[in-house]
Each structure stands twice: as structure tokens, then as C-alpha cells.
Design a protein around this motif. Structure first.
Motif, PDB file in Angstrom:
ATOM      1  N   THR A   2       0.837  -1.182   0.000  1.00  0.00           N
ATOM      2  CA  THR A   2       0.000   0.000   0.000  1.00  0.00           C
ATOM      3  C   THR A   2       0.883   1.247   0.000  1.00  0.00           C
ATOM      4  N   ARG A   3       0.245   2.401  -0.077  1.00  0.00           N
ATOM      5  CA  ARG A   3       1.014   3.639  -0.070  1.00  0.00           C
ATOM      6  C   ARG A   3       1.803   3.789   1.224  1.00  0.00           C
ATOM      7  N   GLN A   4       1.176   3.443   2.343  1.00  0.00           N
ATOM      8  CA  GLN A   4       1.874   3.536   3.629  1.00  0.00           C
ATOM      9  C   GLN A   4       3.055   2.578   3.684  1.00  0.00           C
ATOM     10  N   ASP A   5       2.909   1.385   3.111  1.00  0.00           N
ATOM     11  CA  ASP A   5       4.009   0.421   3.094  1.00  0.00           C
ATOM     12  C   ASP A   5       5.178   0.948   2.274  1.00  0.00           C
ATOM     13  N   VAL A   6       4.879   1.527   1.127  1.00  0.00           N
ATOM     14  CA  VAL A   6       5.939   2.065   0.265  1.00  0.00           C
ATOM     15  C   VAL A   6       6.697   3.175   0.984  1.00  0.00           C
ATOM     16  N   ILE A   7       5.954   4.053   1.661  1.00  0.00           N
ATOM     17  CA  ILE A   7       6.602   5.138   2.401  1.00  0.00           C
ATOM     18  C   ILE A   7       7.480   4.584   3.520  1.00  0.00           C
ATOM     19  N   ALA A   8       6.962   3.593   4.252  1.00  0.00           N
ATOM     20  CA  ALA A   8       7.728   3.002   5.359  1.00  0.00           C
ATOM     21  C   ALA A   8       9.007   2.334   4.852  1.00  0.00           C
ATOM     22  N   PHE A   9       8.908   1.612   3.743  1.00  0.00           N
ATOM     23  CA  PHE A   9      10.083   0.957   3.174  1.00  0.00           C
ATOM     24  C   PHE A   9      11.079   1.997   2.661  1.00  0.00           C
ATOM     25  N   ALA A  10      10.575   3.065   2.047  1.00  0.00           N
ATOM     26  CA  ALA A  10      11.463   4.097   1.511  1.00  0.00           C
ATOM     27  C   ALA A  10      12.216   4.809   2.629  1.00  0.00           C
ATOM     28  N   VAL A  11      11.522   5.108   3.726  1.00  0.00           N
ATOM     29  CA  VAL A  11      12.181   5.766   4.863  1.00  0.00           C
ATOM     30  C   VAL A  11      13.244   4.852   5.461  1.00  0.00           C
ATOM     31  N   LEU A  12      12.910   3.570   5.619  1.00  0.00           N
ATOM     32  CA  LEU A  12      13.885   2.626   6.159  1.00  0.00           C
ATOM     33  C   LEU A  12      15.092   2.506   5.233  1.00  0.00           C
ATOM     34  N   ALA A  13      14.862   2.466   3.928  1.00  0.00           N
ATOM     35  CA  ALA A  13      15.969   2.392   2.969  1.00  0.00           C
ATOM     36  C   ALA A  13      16.854   3.635   3.062  1.00  0.00           C
ATOM     37  N   ALA A  14      16.228   4.800   3.238  1.00  0.00           N
ATOM     38  CA  ALA A  14      17.007   6.027   3.379  1.00  0.00           C
ATOM     39  C   ALA A  14      17.865   5.999   4.636  1.00  0.00           C
ATOM     40  N   VAL A  15      17.300   5.460   5.730  1.00  0.00           N
ATOM     41  CA  VAL A  15      18.063   5.369   6.975  1.00  0.00           C
ATOM     42  C   VAL A  15      19.254   4.431   6.825  1.00  0.00           C
ATOM     43  N   ILE A  16      19.032   3.262   6.215  1.00  0.00           N
ATOM     44  CA  ILE A  16      20.080   2.243   6.136  1.00  0.00           C
ATOM     45  C   ILE A  16      21.143   2.592   5.098  1.00  0.00           C
ATOM     46  N   PHE A  17      20.710   3.041   3.930  1.00  0.00           N
ATOM     47  CA  PHE A  17      21.644   3.212   2.816  1.00  0.00           C
ATOM     48  C   PHE A  17      22.183   4.633   2.670  1.00  0.00           C
ATOM     49  N   VAL A  18      21.559   5.619   3.320  1.00  0.00           N
ATOM     50  CA  VAL A  18      22.009   7.003   3.154  1.00  0.00           C
ATOM     51  C   VAL A  18      22.413   7.623   4.491  1.00  0.00           C
ATOM     52  N   LEU A  19      21.473   7.648   5.429  1.00  0.00           N
ATOM     53  CA  LEU A  19      21.709   8.372   6.674  1.00  0.00           C
ATOM     54  C   LEU A  19      22.840   7.767   7.501  1.00  0.00           C
ATOM     55  N   LEU A  20      22.770   6.467   7.769  1.00  0.00           N
ATOM     56  CA  LEU A  20      23.793   5.841   8.608  1.00  0.00           C
ATOM     57  C   LEU A  20      25.184   5.880   7.972  1.00  0.00           C
ATOM     58  N   PRO A  21      25.355   5.563   6.677  1.00  0.00           N
ATOM     59  CA  PRO A  21      26.702   5.667   6.090  1.00  0.00           C
ATOM     60  C   PRO A  21      27.267   7.078   6.111  1.00  0.00           C
ATOM     61  N   LEU A  22      26.405   8.092   5.985  1.00  0.00           N
ATOM     62  CA  LEU A  22      26.904   9.465   6.008  1.00  0.00           C
ATOM     63  C   LEU A  22      27.230   9.931   7.421  1.00  0.00           C
ATOM     64  N   ALA A  23      26.514   9.426   8.410  1.00  0.00           N
ATOM     65  CA  ALA A  23      26.654   9.927   9.776  1.00  0.00           C
ATOM     66  C   ALA A  23      27.692   9.178  10.606  1.00  0.00           C
ATOM     67  N   LEU A  24      28.073   7.971  10.192  1.00  0.00           N
ATOM     68  CA  LEU A  24      28.924   7.137  11.037  1.00  0.00           C
ATOM     69  C   LEU A  24      30.271   6.891  10.389  1.00  0.00           C
ATOM     70  N   ASP A  25      31.296   6.688  11.239  1.00  0.00           N
ATOM     71  CA  ASP A  25      32.602   6.286  10.723  1.00  0.00           C
ATOM     72  C   ASP A  25      32.609   4.788  10.458  1.00  0.00           C
ATOM     73  N   SER A  26      33.725   4.270   9.981  1.00  0.00           N
ATOM     74  CA  SER A  26      33.793   2.860   9.574  1.00  0.00           C
ATOM     75  C   SER A  26      33.513   1.917  10.735  1.00  0.00           C
ATOM     76  N   PHE A  27      34.045   2.247  11.918  1.00  0.00           N
ATOM     77  CA  PHE A  27      33.855   1.368  13.069  1.00  0.00           C
ATOM     78  C   PHE A  27      32.380   1.309  13.470  1.00  0.00           C
ATOM     79  N   ARG A  28      31.732   2.469  13.588  1.00  0.00           N
ATOM     80  CA  ARG A  28      30.330   2.499  13.996  1.00  0.00           C
ATOM     81  C   ARG A  28      29.427   1.923  12.915  1.00  0.00           C
ATOM     82  N   LEU A  29      29.779   2.145  11.654  1.00  0.00           N
ATOM     83  CA  LEU A  29      28.962   1.586  10.574  1.00  0.00           C
ATOM     84  C   LEU A  29      29.024   0.064  10.604  1.00  0.00           C
ATOM     85  N   ASN A  30      30.193  -0.486  10.924  1.00  0.00           N
ATOM     86  CA  ASN A  30      30.300  -1.937  11.042  1.00  0.00           C
ATOM     87  C   ASN A  30      29.475  -2.446  12.218  1.00  0.00           C
ATOM     88  N   LEU A  31      29.407  -1.651  13.299  1.00  0.00           N
ATOM     89  CA  LEU A  31      28.558  -2.028  14.428  1.00  0.00           C
ATOM     90  C   LEU A  31      27.095  -2.094  14.007  1.00  0.00           C
TER      91      LEU A  31
END
Length: 390
Positions: free
Chosen positions: A10-39
Motif C-alpha cells: 500500500t502507499r503507507q508500506d511504500v513510504i515506510a520501506f522508503a524511509v527505512l531504505a534512506a536510513v540504512i543506505f544514506v543516513l547511517l553511512p553518512l553519519a557514522l565512521d567505519s567502526f560504527r557503521l560496522n557495528l
């Protein structure tokens, strides 16, 4: 409206998946160093188990306190391949018996056990990562569900299996590495997995595999099987009397959760570089249930956030208060169960989402009074207006 409710996304599912993808693939790699990203890559491996628990526990009502068994089996299958690749005769020339893992040499084994031999092949190891946990879950499921064992009894039995497997792994030190586990893992098919670049790439592979499992889980939840699971959770006898084989559905969903956990265990081995019995036993299995409960046992996306949040809190508390982090983790679980029984996902759907919807809801413009007919003062509705209303 009927068609929309049966859509997989549904539309809500797509939004939820998109936000999660942004957190995992964009936000965390940009905000964390190599050690924390590996954690956080390690935290994501636990999310595989949490997603499987949403299907088993949240949808099917099957509370398993032994998911660490399947997580560990998948991890050990991957670790066996990596250990054999690192145990070439050249790398183990100082041993009494070169060409076998070091812990086998320490325990005076002179040849590789026959059941280790197939793990020299990467394709077999990848297949075993999924197949071994599924076979083990199938055996447990057939033994329990066909005899209608469920509820707290099933939870206790799975907990007992976790304890038994831990004791077995520690006791068979010459074959499994014992309490130390399988360590000193170096390469995957010749590719060094110990570098920061490799760990960063594995983080993204981890995320892609997690979204693949999320898509499978979403399909199951929105399919007829998902509706049957919910019906079995609420009224199992009624589903059985309707002619459905309840045991077969439970076995299938339990095996699917085991497959997800096995993939997570394999990715943990690659991400962290070892596998030990401390990740198989009762305590980690209960922690995995906490991940699901905190995120929301009815939401697959919430389970991922739960795994990330609880493990981040666990790491932060253990760094600052090494003697109190277990109490903090237990307090977090109790608070969530008492105050927010549906976890973070329930808090969002009940309190946050309605406010966001109200904020962005478009109100129609006020009509021009000059063009608006005067409403009749009588309570009698004109025949034409009545017909139009009907």
C-alpha cells in the motif's frame, strides 16, 4: 476499496520501506565512521531474526525462544567455509597436522571430519546457510505442531533446544571450536573480509538481503497464508474445523523464520569475523524476542528499527555502565510491554500517524456565498434533492 486492501504494498508500506531504505543506505553511512557503521551492520544481522519473529510470533502466534539456534547454525555454516579457506597447508604449516583448522590440531585431530569436507565448496556453504536451519526447524515443527504443542510449552521447548545446542557445541571442542567458537576468519573466496572497505561493502550487501527478506515477509503477510496465520493466532480451533491443516501452516512459517535467521547468522559471521556458542544460547534468543517486541511484533519494518535501537542502546549502556546495561535492557523491555504493547510501530500508528495525516489533510476552499443557494429552513427535503441524496 476491496482491491486496495489486498495489494501487497500500500502507499503507507511504500513510504515506510522508503524511509527505512534512506536510513540504512544514506543516513547511517553518512553519519557514522567505519567502526560504527560496522557495528550497525552487526545490528542489521539481528534484524533478520526479528523479521522472522514478526511472522512467527506476531502473525502466527508462535513464540519461539530458540531463534538463536537458527541464527547460530547459519553462522556456523558460513564460518566453516571461511575457516577451511583460512586453513590451507601453507597457512597452517606450523601445526602438527597442516591443512586442518587450528582448534582441531590443538585437540589432537589428525584429519578433517567427513562432515566438514563439503564446506570446502562455497556453493554448498551458501546452500547450507539456509538449508540447515530450515531442516532443523522442520524437525522441531513436525515433532511439536503435529502434536498440537503450542503457547508457553512450545516457547519452553525451543528454549531447551537452544541450551542443548550450546552445550553440544562447547562439549565438542575438537569439531566446533568449543567455547571460543570459530575465529581467525580471513577471506571469502580469496577476498579479504577484514578491511574497512570490505566491511562497508558487506554492510550494503547486508542491507540488500534484509530488504529481500522484508519483501518476502510482506508478500506472506498480505497473501491468503498471512490471513490464515492471523486467524490461527486468534481462533486456531475454528481454522482447524474449517478444514485447514493448521500444523502444516505453522511448520512452514516456522521454517521461513529459521531461514531468515540463518541468513542473518551468515551475515554476522562475515560482518564480525567469528561465530561462537554465545550467540546460540538462551540469552541471545530472548534478546532477539526483545528486538521484535520493542519494534512491534505486528510490523516487519518496526522489527528492524527495534533491532537497531535495542542494540544501539545495549552498546551505549555497556560502554558507559558495564554493570547495569542488562538491567537497562530488561527495564526497556518491561516498559514497552506495559506501556506500548505494540512497540514502536504501535506508537507511530496510534499517535504519530494520525497527527501527520491531520497536519497534511487538505481542506476544501470555502464556497463563494454569492453562488451558494440558501439552505431551506424547513426540515422537509425537496423530492429532487432527496432523490439526489439517495
Amino acid at each position: 476499496m476491496q482491491v486496495s486492501s489486498n495489494r501487497i504494498f500500500t502507499r503507507q508500506d511504500v513510504i515506510a520501506f522508503a524511509v527505512l531504505a534512506a536510513v540504512i543506505f544514506v543516513l547511517l553511512p553518512l553519519a557514522l565512521d567505519s567502526f560504527r557503521l560496522n557495528l550497525f551492520g552487526k545490528y542489521l544481522t539481528y534484524a533478520f531474526v526479528a523479521v522472522g519473529l514478526v511472522l512467527c510470533w506476531g502473525a502466527g502466534g508462535i513464540l519461539s525462544l530458540g531463534q538463536g539456534v537458527f541464527f547460530g547454525l547459519g553462522g556456523y555454516c558460513m564460518a566453516m567455509f571461511l575457516k577451511l579457506e583460512a586453513s590451507t597447508p601453507e597457512n597452517t604449516a606450523i601445526q602438527s597436522t597442516p591443512g586442518i583448522p587450528d582448534f582441531m590440531d590443538w585437540n589432537q585431530l589428525t584429519a578433517l571430519p567427513w562432515w566438514w569436507e563439503p564446506f570446502n565448496n562455497l556453493a554448498f556453504a551458501l546452500l547450507a546457510v539456509v538449508a540447515v536451519p530450515v531442516i532443523f526447524a522442520f524437525i522441531i515443527g513436525v515433532a511439536m505442531f503435529t502434536r498440537r504443542v503450542g503457547g508457553v510449552y512450545f516457547a519452553i521447548i525451543t528454549q531447551a533446544f537452544a541450551a542443548i545446542l550450546t552445550i553440544l557445541i562447547i562439549g565438542q571442542q575438537g569439531f566446533t571450536g568449543g567455547v571460543n567458537g570459530i575465529t581467525d576468519l580471513r577471506t571469502l573466496n580469496g577476498w579479504d573480509i577484514r578491511t574497512d572497505e570490505a566491511k562497508e561493502l558487506l554492510y550494503y550487501v547486508n542491507g540488500v538481503l534484509l530488504f529481500l527478506c522484508l519483501a518476502i515477509a510482506q508478500y506472506v503477510r498480505k497473501s491468503k497464508l498471512g490471513r490464515l496465520l492471523i486467524a490461527m493466532r486468534d481462533q486456531e480451533d475454528r481454522v482447524r474445523f474449517s478444514g485447514y491443516n493448521v500444523a502444516s501452516f505453522k511448520i512452514f512459517i516456522f521454517c521461513l523464520g529459521a531461514a531468515f535467521a540463518g541468513v542473518g547468522g551468515a551475515m554476522f559471521t562475515l560482518q564480525v569475523g567469528f561465530m561462537s556458542p554465545t550467540l546460540v544460547g538462551i540469552v541471545p534468543s530472548i534478546e532477539m524476542v526483545i528486538f521484535c517486541a520493542v519494534g512491534g511484533r505486528l510490523s516487519i519494518v518496526g522489527a528492524v528499527y527495534g533491532a537497531l535501537l535495542v542494540n544501539w542502546a545495549k552498546t551505549s549502556l555497556s560502554e558507559s555502565f558495564p554493570e547495569l546495561w542488562l538491567l537497562g535492557l530488561g527495564g526497556l523491555f518491561i516498559a514497552v510491554v506495559m506501556l506500548f504493547p505494540n512497540g514502536l510501530a504501535g506508537v507511530y500508528s496510534e499517535h504519530v500517524a494520525p497527527r501527520i495525516a491531520a497536519l497534511f489533510k487538505k481542506t476544501p476552499p470555502d464556497p463563494d456565498p454569492a453562488n451558494t443557494p440558501t439552505a431551506p429552513t424547513s426540515t422537509t427535503v425537496a423530492p429532487a434533492a432527496k432523490t439526489a441524496a439517495e
